[in-house]
Design a protein around this motif. Structure first.
Motif, PDB file in Angstrom:
ATOM      1  N   SER A 275       3.096  -8.308   3.362  1.00 52.36           N
ATOM      2  CA  SER A 275       3.713  -8.569   1.462  1.00 52.36           C
ATOM      3  C   SER A 275       4.628  -9.136   1.264  1.00 52.36           C
ATOM      4  CB  SER A 275       3.614  -6.662   1.242  1.00 52.36           C
ATOM      5  OG  SER A 275       2.899  -5.513   1.346  1.00 52.36           O
TER       6      SER A 275
ATOM      7  N   GLU B 227      10.643   3.247   5.997  1.00 55.22           N
ATOM      8  CA  GLU B 227       9.958   1.755   6.481  1.00 55.22           C
ATOM      9  C   GLU B 227      11.070   1.323   7.222  1.00 55.22           C
ATOM     10  OE1 GLU B 227       8.018  -0.387   5.182  1.00 55.22           O
ATOM     11  OE2 GLU B 227       9.251  -1.961   6.617  1.00 55.22           O
TER      12      GLU B 227
ATOM     13  N   THR C  69       0.590  -1.311   0.069  1.00 50.36           N
ATOM     14  CA  THR C  69       0.159   0.144   0.151  1.00 50.36           C
ATOM     15  C   THR C  69       0.980   1.012  -0.251  1.00 50.36           C
ATOM     16  OG1 THR C  69      -0.649  -0.022   2.496  1.00 50.36           O
ATOM     17  CG2 THR C  69      -2.119  -1.253   1.579  1.00 50.36           C
TER      18      THR C  69
END
Ligand SMILES: Cc1cc2nc3c(=O)[nH]c(=O)nc-3n(C[C@H](O)[C@H](O)[C@H](O)COP(=O)(O)OP(=O)(O)OC[C@H]3O[C@@H](n4cnc5c(N)ncnc54)[C@H](O)[C@@H]3O)c2cc1C
Length: 404
Positions: A41, A31, A12
């Motif tokens: 993911s 991140e 996303t």
């Protein structure tokens, strides 16, 4: 130009970064892992499945779930220990039952739109991700389950999906590798599969080419909004503090989104619904021949499959309402291996790679996409069991919301 921070480099966050970069925005992605797509993911079921758009807020599904609670290797596991997060989520989930029909049809429409975006992104950026456009086949061993699925099919078709019933013979023709007796099924030729991790990493590279900055290995500790409306992000990178200021924030933090929502003045009741996958390594010629290429969904076992290139076969399933643990439990992996052995007896299961991930699920099973209460706050999160399928469309909607 104003600076936008995106929290999270899962599917996303990266699709959102890409949609914003294409519109010329100045984007920074935070991140905590060293690379994109290392959490949910990473190794999911691989299905780009409009045909799996049915939301779970249905009385029959809830009753089935209650029965499963009494079976040890059932697809659903609920830890009944007290937790406000868990029970508030379950209460909201049940309150969505009256919206089952509308929410299912809305999910179909979103997934159809996402499909077109995803294919055009992959083509434009030349991303190789083991895409297989061979359709998805839902299979049923018993008439009762098939009849229930036929009712769902009416809704999926109402949403615009081209999906048709198939008999036992046709099942064998669509996927000759499949062994066993089936009453019937439903086939969606336009559905497909691919490796979410490869796609997300490839798209992150494309984002960098378009000027997006990725701050990996950087964990956000807090976000504060000043009197001028700007956001100060306080993060840690390799033990060092990293402070920066942005005008807008997009939360794409998967199961971490609830905590960020609380920091930013919004209630985003994402719950981590755990699932497992195994990647069966097709090391020998016989296994490669005996593994299917058409993607399957066994509705009773709640198992989905994807062929990822010549030498990998992904089998995924199970749902656990059991907090944030990502521990891989042998008794949850075993049913996936046994299912593979039963339906594909000639595929070697000598080398399987198990994985567990947390689906970021909202009670109504549709993602939250758009503005928060405070100016400058946006969300694109809570995609639950369909983040891979839906994200290319929700990223576009979010970018449009920021643009206007
Ligand atoms: C077993 C299983 C099978 C599935 N199968 C399918 C399928 O076949 N088809 C389908 O469409 N979907 C499937 N899904 C669902 C899909 O994988 C998810 O919806 C999707 O991956 C969620 O993406 P995300 O970007 O929201 O979350 P994530 O991929 O988890 O990304 C969120 C990111 O935010 C980062 N982050 C969080 N907090 C911080 C912080 N404080 N600082 C910095 N970074 C932070 C995390 O590190 C993470 O990388 C499956 C899921 C599971 C578990």
């Amino acid at each position: 130009m104003s600076r936008i921070a995106i929290i999270g480099a899962g599917i996303t966050g990266v699709t959102t970064a890409y949609a914003l970069a294409r519109r010329g925005f100045n984007v920074t992605v935070y991140e905590r892992h060293r690379y994109a797509a290392m959490e949910t993911s990473f190794a999911n079921g691989g299905q780009l499945s409009v045909s799996n758009a049915e939301v779970w807020n249905h009385t029959a599904t809830v009753l089935k779930g209650l029965r499963w609670m009494l079976t040890r290797d059932a697809p659903l596991l609920l830890n009944p220990s007290p937790s406000w997060h868990k029970y508030s989520w379950m209460g909201e989930f049940l309150r969505q039952i009256p919206n089952y029909r509308v929410n299912t049809i809305e999910t179909v429409r979103l997934a159809l739109a996402a499909r077109e975006h995803l294919f055009s992104i992959a083509e434009r950026e030349d991303i190789q991700f083991d895409l297989e456009r061979r359709g998805i086949l839902h299979i049923y061993a018993h008439r009762k389950d098939y009849d229930a699925a036929a009712r769902v099919n009416v809704l999926l078709r109402e949403g615009g999906l081209d999906r048709y019933a198939v008999g036992a013979n046709e099942i064998g023709l669509i996927e000759p590798a499949l062994q066993g007796q089936f009453y019937g099924g439903f086939f969606t030729p336009s559905d497909s599969t691919g490796d979410i991790h490869k796609f997300t990493r490839g798209l992150a590279d494309a984002c960098v080419r378009r000027g997006v900055e990725f701050r990996y290995d950087t964990s956000i500790d807090s976000i504060k909004q000043g009197g001028d409306g700007h956001f100060t992000i306080d993060a840690t990178n390799a033990g060092a503090r990293n402070v920066d200021v942005f005008q807008q924030i997009v939360v794409c933090a998967g199961v971490g989104s609830r905590a960020f929502g609380a920091m930013l003045g919004d209630r985003v009741n994402v719950y981590p619904v755990k699932g497992y996958s195994i990647t069966v390594c097709l090391d020998d010629e016989q296994s490669r021949r005996a593994a299917p290429w058409v993607s399957l969904l066994d509705d009773k076992a709640k198992i989905v499959t994807s062929r990822l290139g010549v030498d990998r076969f992904r089998v995924a399933g199970t749902a656990e309402i059991n907090g944030f643990s990502r521990d891989i439990r042998a008794d949850r992996v075993t049913p996936l291996v046994e299912w593979t052995r039963r339906l594909f007896p000639e595929v070697s299961t000598a080398r399987v790679i198990p994985w567990a991930g947390l689906r970021p699920m909202l009670p109504r099973m549709l993602p939250r996409v758009g503005r928060g209460k405070r100016p400058g706050v946006f969300y694109n999160t809570g995609h639950g069991h369909l983040g891979w399928t839906l994200s290319a469309a929700t990223a576009e909607s979010l970018a449009q919301a920021i643009e206007t």
